[in-house]
Motif scaffolding. Structure first.
Motif, PDB file in Angstrom:
ATOM      1  N   ARG A 216       0.718  -1.145   0.017  1.00 53.40           N
ATOM      2  CA  ARG A 216       0.004  -0.033  -0.084  1.00 53.40           C
ATOM      3  C   ARG A 216       0.849   1.230   0.136  1.00 53.40           C
ATOM      4  NH1 ARG A 216      -1.789   3.755   3.181  1.00 53.40           N
ATOM      5  NH2 ARG A 216      -1.023   2.787   5.308  1.00 53.40           N
ATOM      6  N   LEU A 217       1.819   1.136   0.752  1.00 47.43           N
ATOM      7  CA  LEU A 217       2.599   2.463   0.950  1.00 47.43           C
ATOM      8  C   LEU A 217       3.626   2.522  -0.488  1.00 47.43           C
ATOM      9  CD1 LEU A 217       4.304   2.189   4.479  1.00 47.43           C
ATOM     10  CD2 LEU A 217       2.723   3.825   3.636  1.00 47.43           C
ATOM     11  N   GLN A 218       3.832   1.376  -1.200  1.00 50.48           N
ATOM     12  CA  GLN A 218       4.478   1.514  -2.441  1.00 50.48           C
ATOM     13  C   GLN A 218       3.739   1.911  -3.313  1.00 50.48           C
ATOM     14  OE1 GLN A 218       6.040  -2.403  -3.100  1.00 50.48           O
ATOM     15  NE2 GLN A 218       7.961  -2.092  -2.173  1.00 50.48           N
ATOM     16  N   ASP A 219       2.285   1.500  -3.295  1.00 46.92           N
ATOM     17  CA  ASP A 219       1.529   2.037  -4.440  1.00 46.92           C
ATOM     18  C   ASP A 219       1.369   3.406  -4.108  1.00 46.92           C
ATOM     19  OD1 ASP A 219       1.287  -0.418  -5.681  1.00 46.92           O
ATOM     20  OD2 ASP A 219      -0.822  -0.966  -4.453  1.00 46.92           O
ATOM     21  N   GLN A 220       1.060   3.907  -2.939  1.00 44.58           N
ATOM     22  CA  GLN A 220       0.939   5.218  -2.514  1.00 44.58           C
ATOM     23  C   GLN A 220       2.075   6.151  -2.985  1.00 44.58           C
ATOM     24  OE1 GLN A 220       0.098   5.916   1.720  1.00 44.58           O
ATOM     25  NE2 GLN A 220      -0.250   8.427   1.310  1.00 44.58           N
ATOM     26  N   ALA A 221       3.288   5.674  -2.696  1.00 50.80           N
ATOM     27  CA  ALA A 221       4.526   6.319  -3.197  1.00 50.80           C
ATOM     28  C   ALA A 221       4.653   6.233  -4.552  1.00 50.80           C
ATOM     29  CB  ALA A 221       5.830   5.557  -2.408  1.00 50.80           C
ATOM     30  N   ARG A 222       4.209   5.510  -5.230  1.00 49.85           N
ATOM     31  CA  ARG A 222       4.122   5.129  -6.768  1.00 49.85           C
ATOM     32  C   ARG A 222       2.934   6.245  -7.328  1.00 49.85           C
ATOM     33  NH1 ARG A 222       3.301  -0.104  -7.401  1.00 49.85           N
ATOM     34  NH2 ARG A 222       5.354  -0.766  -6.788  1.00 49.85           N
ATOM     35  N   ALA A 223       1.813   6.368  -6.514  1.00 46.47           N
ATOM     36  CA  ALA A 223       0.878   7.317  -6.914  1.00 46.47           C
ATOM     37  C   ALA A 223       1.475   8.560  -6.845  1.00 46.47           C
ATOM     38  CB  ALA A 223      -0.217   6.858  -6.361  1.00 46.47           C
ATOM     39  N   GLU A 224       2.125   8.738  -5.513  1.00 44.81           N
ATOM     40  CA  GLU A 224       2.238  10.080  -5.328  1.00 44.81           C
ATOM     41  C   GLU A 224       3.572  10.463  -6.084  1.00 44.81           C
ATOM     42  OE1 GLU A 224       3.455  10.333  -0.966  1.00 44.81           O
ATOM     43  OE2 GLU A 224       1.440  10.379  -0.602  1.00 44.81           O
ATOM     44  N   LEU A 225       4.559   9.794  -6.249  1.00 43.87           N
ATOM     45  CA  LEU A 225       5.700   9.867  -7.291  1.00 43.87           C
ATOM     46  C   LEU A 225       5.162   9.956  -8.610  1.00 43.87           C
ATOM     47  CD1 LEU A 225       8.663   9.877  -7.488  1.00 43.87           C
ATOM     48  CD2 LEU A 225       8.680   7.405  -8.223  1.00 43.87           C
ATOM     49  N   GLU A 226       4.045   9.520  -9.185  1.00 43.21           N
ATOM     50  CA  GLU A 226       3.429   9.584 -10.553  1.00 43.21           C
ATOM     51  C   GLU A 226       2.811  11.050 -10.618  1.00 43.21           C
ATOM     52  OE1 GLU A 226       3.405   8.228 -13.491  1.00 43.21           O
ATOM     53  OE2 GLU A 226       4.854   6.920 -12.613  1.00 43.21           O
ATOM     54  N   ALA A 227       2.175  11.485  -9.482  1.00 42.25           N
ATOM     55  CA  ALA A 227       1.769  12.762  -9.268  1.00 42.25           C
ATOM     56  C   ALA A 227       2.552  13.893  -9.238  1.00 42.25           C
ATOM     57  CB  ALA A 227       0.763  12.998  -7.857  1.00 42.25           C
TER      58      ALA A 227
ATOM     59  N   ARG B 209       5.739  13.493 -10.500  1.00 40.37           N
ATOM     60  CA  ARG B 209       6.300  13.400 -11.717  1.00 40.37           C
ATOM     61  C   ARG B 209       5.404  14.149 -12.772  1.00 40.37           C
ATOM     62  NH1 ARG B 209       7.540   7.704 -13.151  1.00 40.37           N
ATOM     63  NH2 ARG B 209       9.544   8.222 -11.691  1.00 40.37           N
ATOM     64  N   ALA B 210       3.912  13.908 -12.646  1.00 41.08           N
ATOM     65  CA  ALA B 210       3.364  14.530 -13.580  1.00 41.08           C
ATOM     66  C   ALA B 210       3.152  16.229 -13.214  1.00 41.08           C
ATOM     67  CB  ALA B 210       1.741  14.106 -13.253  1.00 41.08           C
ATOM     68  N   ASN B 211       3.060  16.576 -12.162  1.00 42.34           N
ATOM     69  CA  ASN B 211       3.244  17.968 -11.776  1.00 42.34           C
ATOM     70  C   ASN B 211       4.674  18.496 -12.399  1.00 42.34           C
ATOM     71  OD1 ASN B 211       0.903  18.142 -10.539  1.00 42.34           O
ATOM     72  ND2 ASN B 211       1.468  17.694  -8.416  1.00 42.34           N
TER      73      ASN B 211
ATOM     74  N   GLU C  27       6.698  21.706 -18.632  1.00 43.36           N
ATOM     75  CA  GLU C  27       6.243  22.028 -20.035  1.00 43.36           C
ATOM     76  C   GLU C  27       5.838  23.511 -20.020  1.00 43.36           C
ATOM     77  OE1 GLU C  27       2.980  19.405 -21.144  1.00 43.36           O
ATOM     78  OE2 GLU C  27       4.136  17.875 -21.168  1.00 43.36           O
ATOM     79  N   ARG C  28       5.176  23.957 -18.706  1.00 41.66           N
ATOM     80  CA  ARG C  28       4.833  25.266 -18.527  1.00 41.66           C
ATOM     81  C   ARG C  28       6.154  26.346 -18.540  1.00 41.66           C
ATOM     82  NH1 ARG C  28       0.638  25.353 -13.931  1.00 41.66           N
ATOM     83  NH2 ARG C  28       2.176  23.947 -12.871  1.00 41.66           N
ATOM     84  N   GLU C  29       7.253  25.739 -18.033  1.00 40.06           N
ATOM     85  CA  GLU C  29       8.380  26.428 -17.986  1.00 40.06           C
ATOM     86  C   GLU C  29       8.869  26.741 -19.575  1.00 40.06           C
ATOM     87  OE1 GLU C  29      11.520  25.576 -15.283  1.00 40.06           O
ATOM     88  OE2 GLU C  29      10.325  26.076 -13.442  1.00 40.06           O
ATOM     89  N   VAL C  30       8.877  25.449 -19.966  1.00 36.71           N
ATOM     90  CA  VAL C  30       9.364  25.302 -21.480  1.00 36.71           C
ATOM     91  C   VAL C  30       8.724  26.255 -22.262  1.00 36.71           C
ATOM     92  CG1 VAL C  30       9.706  23.851 -23.274  1.00 36.71           C
ATOM     93  CG2 VAL C  30      10.407  23.117 -21.206  1.00 36.71           C
ATOM     94  N   LYS C  31       7.451  26.264 -22.328  1.00 30.81           N
ATOM     95  CA  LYS C  31       6.499  27.070 -22.912  1.00 30.81           C
ATOM     96  C   LYS C  31       6.767  28.805 -22.657  1.00 30.81           C
ATOM     97  CE  LYS C  31       1.779  27.866 -23.920  1.00 30.81           C
ATOM     98  NZ  LYS C  31       0.181  27.905 -23.515  1.00 30.81           N
ATOM     99  N   MET C  32       6.838  29.064 -21.521  1.00 30.85           N
ATOM    100  CA  MET C  32       7.159  30.288 -20.941  1.00 30.85           C
ATOM    101  C   MET C  32       8.601  30.834 -21.522  1.00 30.85           C
ATOM    102  SD  MET C  32       7.952  31.831 -17.207  1.00 30.85           S
ATOM    103  CE  MET C  32       9.422  31.203 -16.897  1.00 30.85           C
ATOM    104  N   TRP C  33       9.558  29.721 -21.431  1.00 27.25           N
ATOM    105  CA  TRP C  33      11.069  30.152 -22.070  1.00 27.25           C
ATOM    106  C   TRP C  33      10.858  30.091 -23.521  1.00 27.25           C
ATOM    107  CZ3 TRP C  33      14.434  32.406 -19.226  1.00 27.25           C
ATOM    108  CH2 TRP C  33      14.489  32.424 -18.136  1.00 27.25           C
ATOM    109  N   ARG C  34      10.110  29.468 -24.115  1.00 28.17           N
ATOM    110  CA  ARG C  34       9.966  29.461 -25.626  1.00 28.17           C
ATOM    111  C   ARG C  34       9.282  30.737 -26.028  1.00 28.17           C
ATOM    112  NH1 ARG C  34       7.981  23.946 -26.659  1.00 28.17           N
ATOM    113  NH2 ARG C  34       9.792  23.165 -27.207  1.00 28.17           N
ATOM    114  N   GLU C  35       8.112  31.121 -25.152  1.00 29.74           N
ATOM    115  CA  GLU C  35       7.629  32.444 -25.516  1.00 29.74           C
ATOM    116  C   GLU C  35       8.614  33.580 -25.164  1.00 29.74           C
ATOM    117  OE1 GLU C  35       3.909  32.347 -22.932  1.00 29.74           O
ATOM    118  OE2 GLU C  35       2.836  31.254 -24.405  1.00 29.74           O
ATOM    119  N   ARG C  36       9.264  33.392 -24.357  1.00 28.96           N
ATOM    120  CA  ARG C  36      10.319  34.649 -23.970  1.00 28.96           C
ATOM    121  C   ARG C  36      11.173  34.690 -25.022  1.00 28.96           C
ATOM    122  NH1 ARG C  36      11.893  34.692 -17.494  1.00 28.96           N
ATOM    123  NH2 ARG C  36       9.742  35.508 -16.799  1.00 28.96           N
ATOM    124  N   TYR C  37      11.603  33.403 -25.265  1.00 32.30           N
ATOM    125  CA  TYR C  37      12.635  33.487 -26.459  1.00 32.30           C
ATOM    126  C   TYR C  37      12.151  33.901 -27.845  1.00 32.30           C
ATOM    127  CZ  TYR C  37      15.822  31.274 -30.348  1.00 32.30           C
ATOM    128  OH  TYR C  37      16.527  31.278 -31.386  1.00 32.30           O
TER     129      TYR C  37
END
Length: 187
Positions: free
Chosen positions: A12-23, A25-27, A33-43
């Motif tokens: 359960r802890l592993q699943d929770q840790a995986r889920a949190e890690l996935e979250a 990682r997704a975040n 992506e937002r930073e890349v987009k922002m840097w691309r826009e700035r560029y």
């Protein structure tokens, strides 16, 4: 069973840790992506700004070159005008110097002519006095000559009269004895 509980808890802890890690990682990917987009826009904005600045720089350089050409032409024209004006100024200075010399010569000539004029006036005054003296003498001489002429005419009339009388007398003598003018005979 404890093992199963621990294993289930670990899973359960592993699943929770995986889920949190996935979250996380997704975040992180979303954030990345937002930073890349922002840097691309700035560029892209920076690139647009660079292009705009490059265009302005090119325009300014063209304007600068045009101004340099215009400045060169104006400088050449002004240099030509300065040269012409300098030549004209030298010519005017020469003419002024020549006019000053001419004026000085004219002034000297005028002084000379004034002196000569004064001398001539004095000579004219002397000649005028001589003329008036001679005219008076001439008038007096003419008056004397007229008087003498009148006297001589009178004398001439007298001589003519005497000659006529003599001619008459000679004719009378030639014609023969006649009575005298007093009524007596000439004898």
């Amino acid at each position: 069973e404890v093992r199963e509980q621990v294993s289930a808890e670990i899973k359960r802890l592993q699943d929770q840790a995986r889920a949190e890690l996935e979250a996380v990682r997704a975040n992180l990917e979303d954030l990345h992506e937002r930073e890349v987009k922002m840097w691309r826009e700035r560029y892209e904005a920076s690139q647009e700004r660079v292009e705009e600045l490059q265009r302005r720089l090119d325009d300014e350089e063209h304007a600068h070159q045009a101004l340099q050409l215009s400045s060169g032409r104006v400088r050449a024209e002004l240099q030509n005008e300065i040269t012409e004006l300098s030549g004209a100024l030298k010519l005017r200075a020469f003419e002024a110097e020549r006019a000053a010399l001419t004026q000085e010569e004219v002034s000297k000539g005028r002084q000379h002519l004034l002196l000569e004029n004064e001398q001539l006036k004095r000579q004219v005054d002397v000649l005028r006095k001589e003329y008036y003296t001679l005219e008076v003498q001439h008038r007096e001489g003419r008056a004397a000559e007229r008087a003498e002429l009148a006297s001589l005419r009178e004398q001439l009339k007298g001589y003519v009269e005497v000659e006529r009388q003599l001619d008459s007398a000679i004719r009378a003598c030639a014609e023969g004895p006649t009575t005298s003018p007093g009524g007596g005979a000439l004898g």
